[in-house]
Design an enzyme around this catalytic site. Structure first.
Site, PDB file in Angstrom:
ATOM      1  N   HIS A   1      93.709   6.300   5.977  1.00  0.00           N
ATOM      2  CA  HIS A   1      92.533   6.377   6.837  1.00  0.00           C
ATOM      3  C   HIS A   1      91.330   5.631   6.278  1.00  0.00           C
ATOM      4  O   HIS A   1      90.289   5.591   6.927  1.00  0.00           O
ATOM      5  CB  HIS A   1      92.154   7.850   7.050  1.00  0.00           C
ATOM      6  CG  HIS A   1      93.346   8.745   7.099  1.00  0.00           C
ATOM      7  ND1 HIS A   1      94.248   8.717   8.148  1.00  0.00           N
ATOM      8  CD2 HIS A   1      93.825   9.648   6.215  1.00  0.00           C
ATOM      9  CE1 HIS A   1      95.219   9.589   7.903  1.00  0.00           C
ATOM     10  NE2 HIS A   1      94.981  10.157   6.734  1.00  0.00           N
TER      11      HIS A   1
ATOM     12  N   HIS B   1     104.832   9.284   6.600  1.00  0.00           N
ATOM     13  CA  HIS B   1     103.973  10.443   6.311  1.00  0.00           C
ATOM     14  C   HIS B   1     104.821  11.699   6.394  1.00  0.00           C
ATOM     15  O   HIS B   1     105.622  11.848   7.324  1.00  0.00           O
ATOM     16  CB  HIS B   1     102.810  10.529   7.302  1.00  0.00           C
ATOM     17  CG  HIS B   1     101.911   9.343   7.238  1.00  0.00           C
ATOM     18  ND1 HIS B   1     100.988   9.187   6.234  1.00  0.00           N
ATOM     19  CD2 HIS B   1     101.840   8.242   8.020  1.00  0.00           C
ATOM     20  CE1 HIS B   1     100.366   8.033   6.416  1.00  0.00           C
ATOM     21  NE2 HIS B   1     100.868   7.437   7.482  1.00  0.00           N
ATOM     22  N   LEU B   2     104.640  12.589   5.449  1.00  0.00           N
ATOM     23  CA  LEU B   2     105.396  13.842   5.431  1.00  0.00           C
ATOM     24  C   LEU B   2     105.038  14.720   6.623  1.00  0.00           C
ATOM     25  O   LEU B   2     105.908  15.291   7.272  1.00  0.00           O
ATOM     26  CB  LEU B   2     105.126  14.591   4.128  1.00  0.00           C
ATOM     27  CG  LEU B   2     105.641  13.891   2.866  1.00  0.00           C
ATOM     28  CD1 LEU B   2     104.940  14.435   1.634  1.00  0.00           C
ATOM     29  CD2 LEU B   2     107.136  14.061   2.753  1.00  0.00           C
ATOM     30  N   SER B   3     103.750  14.824   6.896  1.00  0.00           N
ATOM     31  CA  SER B   3     103.292  15.672   8.000  1.00  0.00           C
ATOM     32  C   SER B   3     103.078  14.819   9.249  1.00  0.00           C
ATOM     33  O   SER B   3     103.009  13.592   9.171  1.00  0.00           O
ATOM     34  CB  SER B   3     101.981  16.374   7.619  1.00  0.00           C
ATOM     35  OG  SER B   3     100.933  15.424   7.486  1.00  0.00           O
TER      36      SER B   3
ATOM     37  N   ARG C   1      92.487  12.155  10.522  1.00  0.00           N
ATOM     38  CA  ARG C   1      93.805  11.695  10.069  1.00  0.00           C
ATOM     39  C   ARG C   1      94.570  10.925  11.155  1.00  0.00           C
ATOM     40  O   ARG C   1      95.647  10.404  10.901  1.00  0.00           O
ATOM     41  CB  ARG C   1      94.650  12.882   9.610  1.00  0.00           C
ATOM     42  CG  ARG C   1      94.100  13.584   8.391  1.00  0.00           C
ATOM     43  CD  ARG C   1      95.078  14.623   7.881  1.00  0.00           C
ATOM     44  NE  ARG C   1      94.467  15.525   6.946  1.00  0.00           N
ATOM     45  CZ  ARG C   1      94.340  15.292   5.637  1.00  0.00           C
ATOM     46  NH1 ARG C   1      94.789  14.174   5.118  1.00  0.00           N
ATOM     47  NH2 ARG C   1      93.770  16.195   4.857  1.00  0.00           N
TER      48      ARG C   1
ATOM     49  N   TYR D   1     103.382  20.117   3.277  1.00  0.00           N
ATOM     50  CA  TYR D   1     104.090  19.001   2.645  1.00  0.00           C
ATOM     51  C   TYR D   1     105.477  19.353   2.112  1.00  0.00           C
ATOM     52  O   TYR D   1     106.192  18.478   1.642  1.00  0.00           O
ATOM     53  CB  TYR D   1     103.239  18.422   1.514  1.00  0.00           C
ATOM     54  CG  TYR D   1     101.918  17.894   2.003  1.00  0.00           C
ATOM     55  CD1 TYR D   1     101.859  16.740   2.769  1.00  0.00           C
ATOM     56  CD2 TYR D   1     100.727  18.558   1.720  1.00  0.00           C
ATOM     57  CE1 TYR D   1     100.652  16.254   3.241  1.00  0.00           C
ATOM     58  CE2 TYR D   1      99.512  18.075   2.179  1.00  0.00           C
ATOM     59  CZ  TYR D   1      99.485  16.924   2.939  1.00  0.00           C
ATOM     60  OH  TYR D   1      98.290  16.444   3.406  1.00  0.00           O
TER      61      TYR D   1
ATOM     62  N   ASP E   1      95.136  -5.140   3.357  1.00  0.00           N
ATOM     63  CA  ASP E   1      95.057  -6.572   3.075  1.00  0.00           C
ATOM     64  C   ASP E   1      96.091  -7.010   2.046  1.00  0.00           C
ATOM     65  O   ASP E   1      96.630  -8.114   2.139  1.00  0.00           O
ATOM     66  CB  ASP E   1      93.656  -6.958   2.608  1.00  0.00           C
ATOM     67  CG  ASP E   1      92.628  -6.952   3.732  1.00  0.00           C
ATOM     68  OD1 ASP E   1      93.020  -6.864   4.916  1.00  0.00           O
ATOM     69  OD2 ASP E   1      91.421  -7.034   3.417  1.00  0.00           O
TER      70      ASP E   1
ATOM     71  N   ASN F   1     103.889   5.314   1.770  1.00  0.00           N
ATOM     72  CA  ASN F   1     103.161   6.492   2.215  1.00  0.00           C
ATOM     73  C   ASN F   1     101.785   6.347   1.583  1.00  0.00           C
ATOM     74  O   ASN F   1     101.589   6.701   0.424  1.00  0.00           O
ATOM     75  CB  ASN F   1     103.835   7.790   1.763  1.00  0.00           C
ATOM     76  CG  ASN F   1     103.093   9.018   2.254  1.00  0.00           C
ATOM     77  OD1 ASN F   1     101.938   8.921   2.647  1.00  0.00           O
ATOM     78  ND2 ASN F   1     103.741  10.167   2.211  1.00  0.00           N
TER      79      ASN F   1
END
EC number: 4.2.1.10
Length: 146
Positions: free
Chosen positions: A79, A99-101, A110, A24, A86, A73
């Protein structure tokens, strides 16, 4: 400032800089948000931010916002959270997923996102720079003639 963007950060992102820096990065969330606020200010856009480990707090912030765009994020909620999905669909505010990764290069669980099919775009794998890309794209989109 005529436009507002809501930046939403999910669980464990408060640990950035300490949590798995090889995945991260070393920047803290406070550092990232400060840089983004500066980027937004230069574009004359207001950036509102929330980070929470509690799903209901993120949902409440989404429900309450008067922003015209959201950058989210969802972290681990990516997940698992139909409720957060909603909430985004309920307010009908366009959003970018960050997403960082590179979640697709990680564990199989993931690989699925409850948000990607509804997002304007998904940015992953660029570390904190992904937020900058999302903010630039959001600002550009907000400034396009209707």
């Amino acid at each position: 400032m005529s436009h507002k963007i809501l930046l939403v950060n999910g669980p464990n992102l408060n640990l950035l800089g300490r949590r798995e820096p090889s995945v991260y990065g070393h920047q803290t969330l406070a550092d990232i948000v400060a840089e983004l606020k500066q980027q937004a200010k230069l574009a004359e856009v207001e950036l509102e931010h929330i980070q929470s480990n509690a799903e209901f707090e993120l949902i409440n912030a989404i429900h309450a916002t008067d922003a015209q765009m959201i950058i989210i994020n969802p972290a681990a909620f990516t997940h698992t959270s139909v409720a957060l999905r909603d909430a985004l669909l309920g307010v009908a505010i366009p959003f970018f997923e960050v997403h960082l990764s590179n979640v697709h290069a990680r564990e199989a669980f993931r690989h699925h996102s409850y948000f990607s099919d509804k997002a304007i775009g998904v940015i992953c794998g660029f570390g904190s720079q992904g937020y900058e890309f999302a903010l630039a794209a959001a600002i550009k989109r907000l400034n396009q003639p209707q």
